[in-house]
Design a protein around this motif. Structure first.
Motif, PDB file in Angstrom:
ATOM      1  N   GLY A  42      -4.378   7.194 -10.452  1.00  0.00           N
ATOM      2  CA  GLY A  42      -4.597   5.915  -9.776  1.00  0.00           C
ATOM      3  C   GLY A  42      -3.278   5.204  -9.511  1.00  0.00           C
ATOM      4  O   GLY A  42      -2.304   5.387 -10.238  1.00  0.00           O
ATOM      5  N   GLY A  43      -3.255   4.381  -8.477  1.00  0.00           N
ATOM      6  CA  GLY A  43      -2.070   3.588  -8.159  1.00  0.00           C
ATOM      7  C   GLY A  43      -2.279   2.163  -8.647  1.00  0.00           C
ATOM      8  O   GLY A  43      -3.248   1.506  -8.256  1.00  0.00           O
ATOM      9  N   VAL A  44      -1.368   1.708  -9.493  1.00  0.00           N
ATOM     10  CA  VAL A  44      -1.491   0.343 -10.032  1.00  0.00           C
ATOM     11  C   VAL A  44      -1.324  -0.681  -8.908  1.00  0.00           C
ATOM     12  O   VAL A  44      -2.056  -1.668  -8.820  1.00  0.00           O
ATOM     13  N   GLU A  61       8.695   2.622  -4.244  1.00  0.00           N
ATOM     14  CA  GLU A  61       8.642   2.568  -5.706  1.00  0.00           C
ATOM     15  C   GLU A  61       7.278   1.989  -6.054  1.00  0.00           C
ATOM     16  O   GLU A  61       6.890   0.954  -5.519  1.00  0.00           O
ATOM     17  N   PHE A  62       6.540   2.665  -6.916  1.00  0.00           N
ATOM     18  CA  PHE A  62       5.198   2.191  -7.257  1.00  0.00           C
ATOM     19  C   PHE A  62       4.835   2.700  -8.641  1.00  0.00           C
ATOM     20  O   PHE A  62       5.551   3.512  -9.231  1.00  0.00           O
ATOM     21  N   GLU A  63       3.714   2.185  -9.152  1.00  0.00           N
ATOM     22  CA  GLU A  63       3.309   2.579 -10.494  1.00  0.00           C
ATOM     23  C   GLU A  63       2.023   3.390 -10.421  1.00  0.00           C
ATOM     24  O   GLU A  63       1.133   3.067  -9.635  1.00  0.00           O
ATOM     25  N   GLN A  64       1.961   4.393 -11.286  1.00  0.00           N
ATOM     26  CA  GLN A  64       0.737   5.205 -11.357  1.00  0.00           C
ATOM     27  C   GLN A  64       0.130   5.093 -12.745  1.00  0.00           C
ATOM     28  O   GLN A  64       0.836   4.866 -13.732  1.00  0.00           O
ATOM     29  N   MET A  65      -1.192   5.225 -12.831  1.00  0.00           N
ATOM     30  CA  MET A  65      -1.881   5.326 -14.127  1.00  0.00           C
ATOM     31  C   MET A  65      -2.683   6.623 -14.063  1.00  0.00           C
ATOM     32  O   MET A  65      -3.570   6.770 -13.230  1.00  0.00           O
ATOM     33  N   PHE A  78       0.825  -1.213   0.000  1.00  0.00           N
ATOM     34  CA  PHE A  78       0.000   0.000   0.000  1.00  0.00           C
ATOM     35  C   PHE A  78       0.858   1.261   0.000  1.00  0.00           C
ATOM     36  O   PHE A  78       0.651   2.173  -0.792  1.00  0.00           O
ATOM     37  N   ARG A  79       1.804   1.331   0.914  1.00  0.00           N
ATOM     38  CA  ARG A  79       2.690   2.497   0.923  1.00  0.00           C
ATOM     39  C   ARG A  79       4.092   2.017   0.615  1.00  0.00           C
ATOM     40  O   ARG A  79       4.793   1.483   1.469  1.00  0.00           O
ATOM     41  N   SER A  80       4.464   2.148  -0.655  1.00  0.00           N
ATOM     42  CA  SER A  80       5.776   1.687  -1.113  1.00  0.00           C
ATOM     43  C   SER A  80       6.637   2.899  -1.436  1.00  0.00           C
ATOM     44  O   SER A  80       6.145   4.025  -1.504  1.00  0.00           O
ATOM     45  N   GLU A  89      -7.073   6.150  -5.543  1.00  0.00           N
ATOM     46  CA  GLU A  89      -7.052   7.020  -6.715  1.00  0.00           C
ATOM     47  C   GLU A  89      -7.455   8.416  -6.277  1.00  0.00           C
ATOM     48  O   GLU A  89      -8.372   8.586  -5.459  1.00  0.00           O
ATOM     49  N   GLY A  90      -6.772   9.403  -6.817  1.00  0.00           N
ATOM     50  CA  GLY A  90      -7.099  10.790  -6.493  1.00  0.00           C
ATOM     51  C   GLY A  90      -7.610  11.493  -7.745  1.00  0.00           C
ATOM     52  O   GLY A  90      -7.063  11.310  -8.838  1.00  0.00           O
ATOM     53  N   ILE A  91      -8.685  12.279  -7.592  1.00  0.00           N
ATOM     54  CA  ILE A  91      -9.156  13.134  -8.678  1.00  0.00           C
ATOM     55  C   ILE A  91      -8.821  14.550  -8.229  1.00  0.00           C
ATOM     56  O   ILE A  91      -9.292  14.984  -7.168  1.00  0.00           O
TER      57      ILE A  91
END
Ligand code: GAP
Length: 423
Positions: free
Chosen positions: A296-298, A187-191, A183-185, A261-263
């Motif tokens: 959004g977080g993958v 290194e992470f991926e975003q879309m 959840f809290r990394s 995900e944040g808007i």
């Protein structure tokens, strides 16, 4: 619940701790054979929905390291910070907003923290061969790559406002307290989608509401239970430095409601910081567009899809994943592992359907165990070759959730599966 998900993820090859043989490293994770399939499926579905199915969005893949001026202009060097406190007893450090009741989560001491101080979470890297090396940053959000390419995209493609730029990629944050599995990394991926609009309050409200609903619906359509989702508006003090207003899509995780995900209504913050404008091709008027962002977080979405799909039923564990997300789509078995003619025929059927998606072949143990093994990783269909197959060229197809079996002729099998798998 989290222990079960973490154990399943490790045991079945979804997610492992990074560099585990050397003790791992906090906040970094590796995706195994099933995890990489899952994430690729998720990203492919997102891209199809956000880019291919629309007329007003184009894609981008910007570099992870950029000229460090980008991060000065964007405000991240001065403002991309969390408040950090240190326990004076055990010297562990924590995010000030994550400490409850003034008690140290490590040693239990009460009211013995230092004053909160700002800690910038951009990750620094050093480049080049001559000293002093050039300081740069791993991107803290993938977003800035879109803004610095705004002019390139407007000049090289036929986009006209309102339009969006979509991107998927890695981001890095030197999180003070990584945790809750992926959840809290660090290194992470975003879309992400950056959607450029006319600078107008009504337009801003319209597109902000539109993207909120769109993104919420996307998760529900892909199988997350609506009762486990909610919107949460950011209070003024929580908003990122770039946001005029912001709403999170949150999931009811075992560790509490959590953003994935944040808007964000970013207004003209970024383009004005980078001195970028847009010339309306009709009116020739030059102005700074506003931006509505969906971020959004993958990795968080992957985690929440797994949690939401997890069921324990009598003797089996089953992941009720949408077939489009399932890492293995079809498994093929001979009814009995020790009958050569069944094994041979099963291999032929396996070779017939494999190639378009991940297909498994399994002839170990008994058939019941093989079904359960596929249920646990969410495989939507199992195809069994039995003695009747040898007589009439039909197989049984077992559906994961209902456990119902249907007899299907081999010449129809591929079309049958593709239709059910929504491929
Ligand atoms: N461009 C806007 C932006 O980055 P954010 O709310 O900071 O906004 C967006 O991040 C999403 O990225 C989050 O909703 C989450 O899914 C993911 N994310 C952020 N920090 C993360 C972390 N440390 N580990 C995993 N995912 C993270």
């Amino acid at each position: 619940m989290m222990e079960k998900i973490i154990a399943l993820a490790k045991r079945r090859g979804f997610i492992y701790p990074s560099s585990e043989i050397y003790g791992g490293i906090a906040g970094f994770w590796d995706y195994g054979p099933l995890g990489v399939e899952f994430k690729n499926n998720l990203k492919k579905i997102w891209w199809k929905h956000m880019v291919y199915e629309r007329d007003d969005v184009v894609g981008l893949d910007a570099s992870i390291i950029m000229n460090p001026i980008v991060w000065e202009r964007s405000g991240h060097v001065s403002s991309f910070a969390d408040l950090l406190v240190e326990c004076k007893n055990c010297h562990h450090r924590f995010r000030a907003d994550k400490i409850e009741k003034e008690t140290c989560p490590n040693c239990g001491q009460k009211n013995n923290f230092t004053q909160p101080k700002k800690f910038n979470i951009l990750t620094e890297v050093y480049l080049g061969v001559t000293e002093p090396k050039q300081k740069a940053y791993l991107r803290g959000e993938i977003t800035q790559g879109v803004f610095v390419n705004f002019k390139n995209i407007v000049d090289s493609s036929r986009v006209k406002i309102p339009f969006g730029i979509a991107q998927i990629g890695k981001a890095f944050r030197n999180e003070i307290t990584p945790g809750n599995f992926t959840f809290r990394s660090r290194e992470f991926e975003q879309m992400e989608l950056e959607f450029f609009i006319y600078p107008d309050d009504k337009e801003g409200d319209k597109w902000f509401s539109y993207w909120k609903e769109e993104r919420f619906k996307w998760y529900v359509d892909l199988g997350i239970k609506e009762k486990n989702l909610r919107f949460r508006d950011h209070e003024h003090h929580e908003r990122a430095h770039y946001a005029r207003f912001a709403t999170d899509i949150e999931y009811q995780a075992p560790f509490g409601w959590s953003e994935f995900e944040g808007i964000h209504h970013r207004g003209d913050w970024d383009l004005s910081r980078h001195n970028l404008t847009y010339k309306d091709p009709n009116t020739k008027e030059e102005f700074i567009p506003w931006v509505i962002e969906t971020s959004g977080g993958v990795d968080r979405a992957t985690l929440f899809f797994l949690i939401d799909a997890y069921y324990e039923e009598e003797e089996r564990v089953v992941l009720r994943l949408d077939p489009r997300l399932a890492p293995v789509k079809v498994a093929v078995f001979p009814l009995l592992a020790n009958k050569e003619n069944l094994v041979e025929k099963a291999k032929k059927v396996y070779n017939l359907i494999k190639g378009e998606y991940l297909t498994a072949f399994d002839d170990r143990g008994n058939i019941g165990k093989r079904y359960f093994s596929q249920d646990e990783i969410g495989t939507p269909f199992c195809v069994t070759i039995d003695f009747q197959t040898l007589a009439d060229e039909t197989v049984t197809v077992r559906e994961r959730d209902s456990k119902k079996q249907e007899r299907v002729s081999i010449d129809r099998l591929k079309d049958y599966l593709n239709q059910k798998l929504l491929i």
